[in-house]
Structures are given as structure tokens and as C-alpha cells.
Design an enzyme around this catalytic site. Sequence first.
Site, mmCIF file in Angstrom:
data_model
loop_
_atom_site.group_PDB
_atom_site.id
_atom_site.type_symbol
_atom_site.label_atom_id
_atom_site.label_comp_id
_atom_site.label_asym_id
_atom_site.label_seq_id
_atom_site.Cartn_x
_atom_site.Cartn_y
_atom_site.Cartn_z
ATOM 1 N N TYR A 34 0.841 -1.202 0.000
ATOM 2 C CA TYR A 34 0.000 0.000 0.000
ATOM 3 C C TYR A 34 0.879 1.255 0.000
ATOM 4 C CZ TYR A 34 -3.772 3.200 1.197
ATOM 5 O OH TYR A 34 -4.684 4.233 1.187
ATOM 6 N N HIS A 46 1.297 4.110 -3.134
ATOM 7 C CA HIS A 46 1.040 5.538 -2.919
ATOM 8 C C HIS A 46 2.299 6.381 -3.116
ATOM 9 C CE1 HIS A 46 -2.890 4.300 -1.582
ATOM 10 N NE2 HIS A 46 -3.241 5.574 -1.662
ATOM 11 N N TYR A 72 -4.313 15.949 1.636
ATOM 12 C CA TYR A 72 -4.796 14.573 1.765
ATOM 13 C C TYR A 72 -3.678 13.759 2.398
ATOM 14 C CZ TYR A 72 -7.626 10.514 0.199
ATOM 15 O OH TYR A 72 -8.427 9.392 0.140
ATOM 16 N N TRP A 102 -7.972 3.537 -10.364
ATOM 17 C CA TRP A 102 -7.230 3.439 -9.102
ATOM 18 C C TRP A 102 -7.893 2.430 -8.161
ATOM 19 C CZ3 TRP A 102 -2.536 4.705 -7.589
ATOM 20 C CH2 TRP A 102 -2.238 4.686 -6.225
ATOM 21 N N TRP A 103 -9.207 2.494 -8.061
ATOM 22 C CA TRP A 103 -9.915 1.533 -7.210
ATOM 23 C C TRP A 103 -9.594 0.107 -7.636
ATOM 24 C CZ3 TRP A 103 -15.557 3.809 -6.996
ATOM 25 C CH2 TRP A 103 -15.572 4.919 -6.136
#
Length: 104
Positions: free
Chosen positions: A18, A22, A41, A76-77
Site C-alpha cells: 500500500y 502511494h 490529503y 485506481w480503485w
Amino acid sequence: MMKQMFKMFIYPDKHDEYKKRHSQLWPEMRTMLKDYGVCSYSIYLDKDKNELIAYLEVKDPEKWQESSKTEINQKWWHYMADIMETNPDESPIVKDMDIVFDLE
């Protein structure tokens, strides 16, 4: 300005993946976030609970709501679906958190 905090849920053995994904955020995803009003964010990992805590600030909440319909967001999902808990449409399962104090 809207402030929002929520939880997402990551698989225990996918913490490093993860973070890696990112750190290599696609330029077009970064652009979409800014185009849809994201000012800030941040995502934090609680390793003990396998929870991701996200905090964001958005200029226009209505425009932000439309971001989930963009092609890049859908892509992206799909890309992230193998490392975290998702809904049938591959969106991350999200639990909104209520603000109880804000010192501005």
C-alpha cells in the site's frame, strides 16, 4: 472548506505494498485530486488494527463527490482492490469519522 476523516481497511500482509503504490501515485491521479478541489490529503496506517486513517481538506464538497465517477478514480480503485477491503464496485470500504473537536 470541508474537512473529512475516514477509515479504510487493509489486508494485514499488504502494508508495504500500500505504501509503495502511494509513493508512486500516478500523475493523472494526483492531477484529478487537485482538479476536484483537494487541498490536503494524508493517510495514516494503524498497523495493529490494519486500518488506514485518511484526512483530507476539500475546497468544494459537491465537486469532490463527483471525483468518484472519474475514469482515473475507477482505475485506481481497481488497482488497489487486491490489497484492501472493497465494495462490489471495487471502491474501498469506508467508515466516516465524526469530528468532535477542531482547534482553528
